[in-house]
Design an enzyme around this catalytic site. Sequence first.
Site, PDB file in Angstrom:
ATOM      1  N   ASP A 183      61.906   9.214   1.733  1.00 13.97           N
ATOM      2  CA  ASP A 183      61.146   8.792   0.561  1.00 13.97           C
ATOM      3  C   ASP A 183      60.506  10.003  -0.124  1.00 13.97           C
ATOM      4  O   ASP A 183      60.059  10.946   0.545  1.00 13.97           O
ATOM      5  CB  ASP A 183      60.047   7.813   1.027  1.00 13.97           C
ATOM      6  CG  ASP A 183      59.278   7.223  -0.135  1.00 13.97           C
ATOM      7  OD1 ASP A 183      59.904   6.567  -0.972  1.00 13.97           O
ATOM      8  OD2 ASP A 183      58.045   7.435  -0.200  1.00 13.97           O
ATOM      9  N   GLU A 227      65.349  10.836  -1.621  1.00 12.49           N
ATOM     10  CA  GLU A 227      65.079  10.258  -2.939  1.00 12.49           C
ATOM     11  C   GLU A 227      64.549  11.357  -3.855  1.00 12.49           C
ATOM     12  O   GLU A 227      63.415  11.806  -3.681  1.00 12.49           O
ATOM     13  CB  GLU A 227      64.024   9.146  -2.812  1.00 12.49           C
ATOM     14  CG  GLU A 227      63.616   8.571  -4.156  1.00 12.49           C
ATOM     15  CD  GLU A 227      62.269   7.840  -4.134  1.00 12.49           C
ATOM     16  OE1 GLU A 227      62.067   6.973  -4.990  1.00 12.49           O
ATOM     17  OE2 GLU A 227      61.419   8.141  -3.269  1.00 12.49           O
TER      18      GLU A 227
END
Length: 491
Positions: free
Chosen positions: A222, A246
Site C-alpha cells: 500500500d 501501489e
Amino acid sequence: MFAKSFILSLPLISGALAATAEDWRKRSIYELVTDRFARTDGSTTAACSTSDRVFCGGTWQGLTNHLDYIQNMGFTAVWISPITMQIYGNTHSGEGYHGYWPKDYYSLNPNFGTADDLKTLASALHDRGMYLMVDLVVNHYASWGDEDIQWSQYVPFNDEKYFHDKCWINWGKQDSVENCWMGDGYVPLPDLDTENDFVSSTLETYVSELISNYSIDGLRIDAAKNIRKDFWPGFCSAAGVYCQGEVWSNNADYVCSYQNYMDGLHNYPMHDYTLAAFRSNSGDMSALAETLNAVTRKCADVGLLGSFVENHDNARMGSVTSDMSVLKSFAAMTVLSGNGMPIAYYGQEQILTASGDPDNREALWLTGYPTGGDKLYDYFATLNQLRNWLVWNADEADYLTAKPSYEVASDAHTLIASKGVMKLLASNVGSGSDPKVATSGWSAGADLVDALTCTTLTADSRGRATATMPDSAPVAILPTSYLAGSGICGL
Ligand SMILES: *[C@@H]1O[C@H](CO)[C@@H](O)[C@H](O)[C@H]1NC(C)=O
C-alpha cells in the site's frame, strides 16, 4: 467448469514457500476485501451498508470456504486486504474494515479470525496450487484525531520519535508525498520515519517474520510512493517474496521509475487510459495504444506489473457501462491485454455497479455467489483458461516472456494487442454490430482460431486474416496448433 483440466496440472505447494517474481509472472490474481467477501456462517442475507463504512462480518474462514468460487474462474492467486489490528471504534470516517488504519503490526485483526484461521487459508490455497498475496501497510498508523495522539498504543513504534512531524501532504511535491501525512484531522495517518535506521531495520525483521509466520507468497504494498524509493529494495529482499506496489499515477515514466526498486507495480497508466478508451464509443483508442506501448518500453519488466480495471479505490465497470460487449472488453483487457499479470477485483464477475469508495466494497454474499448465469463469471473462466494454458502448458507459445505491442485498427474503435502468438482485439463500439477487423503478421495460409468464440479463420498468402467480432465482443486469435491438447474449443 473448463478450468478443471488445467487445475489438475498445477504444481502443488506444500508448506511455506517464498514465491519470487518469476513464480508470480504466470499468476492471475483475484483481489478481495476480506470483510466483504464471505462470512463464517455462510450467510447470503446478512445486511451490509457500504455507506456506513463499518465491519460487515467477512472472515478468513468464510473465504477459505469459498475458494471453489474463485478457483473455478481460473484465478491462481488471491490478494486479501490488510490483516493487522486496526484502531477501533466508529470514527467520523467509519471503522477500519478495509484494513488501512493499522495500530499494531504484530497483532491480527480479530474481526477476520485467528492466526490459525489465516494459516488455514494459506494452506488451503497451497493445497490447490494457488498463492496468497497479502496487502501490507507500512507507511503509516492511524489515529482518532490529530491533537493528543496516543503514541504509546502503537506496536512496535510506540513513540512520537519514530514518526515524521505532522504536515498534510501536498500531492504535487514528492518530498511532501514521502514525508507528510495522509488522512485528515478526523482520522490522520501518522507517517513513519523510514529514514530512521531503527524503523527501517525493524520493518525488515517484521516483514520477514510475517511472511514466514503465515506462509505468505507475495505482498501488495500500500502507498508505495509515500515512502522513499531506496527503502524498498531492502524491505522487499527481507520479505523474500514478490512485491507489487501501489504507485497511483497515470504517468508511465513516474510509475516505471519505481520498478528499479520493487518487483512490480499496479499498472495505473493502463487503468486510466483503458477506462477512457472503452467507456464510450468516442473514447481515445490511440492514447491507450500509445500509453501501453510507453509502459512496455519504459518499465524494466512489463510482465511483472498488475493489469486491472477495477479495484477498491476506483469505480466498477458496471457503473461505467451496461453494455455487455464493453464489459467483456474490460474483462478481456484485464486478463489478456498482456500489459502485466491480471488482477480482477471481487464482484467484477457479477457486474457490481458502485462508482467508488466506499460503495465499491459491497458484500459479495448478497449476490448469492452465482456461477454461470448471465454475468461475467463464465467469461472470466474462459479468459483465464486461455491465459493459463498459454503460460503453463504451451511452452512454445512465447506468451509469457514476449513483449506486448499495441496498435489501433483502421476503424479507430478497436485495440489490437499482440503478445507472443496471440492477438487480442477489443472494441468500444458497443453491442449491436459485428465489426470486421483486419489483422496481419501470420504465416501464409495459417489455420487460426478465435479462442473466445471458437470461430476458425485462415490467413491468406500474405499472412492477413479478417476477424469478425460477434456483437462487438473481444476476440483472441492465435494459430490453432497452440491449443492442441488444451481442451479449449474442443482442441
Ligand atoms: C512470528 O511468530 C513468532 C513466534 O511465535 C513471534 O515471536 C513473532 O512476533 C511473530 N511475528 C509476526 C510479525 O507476526
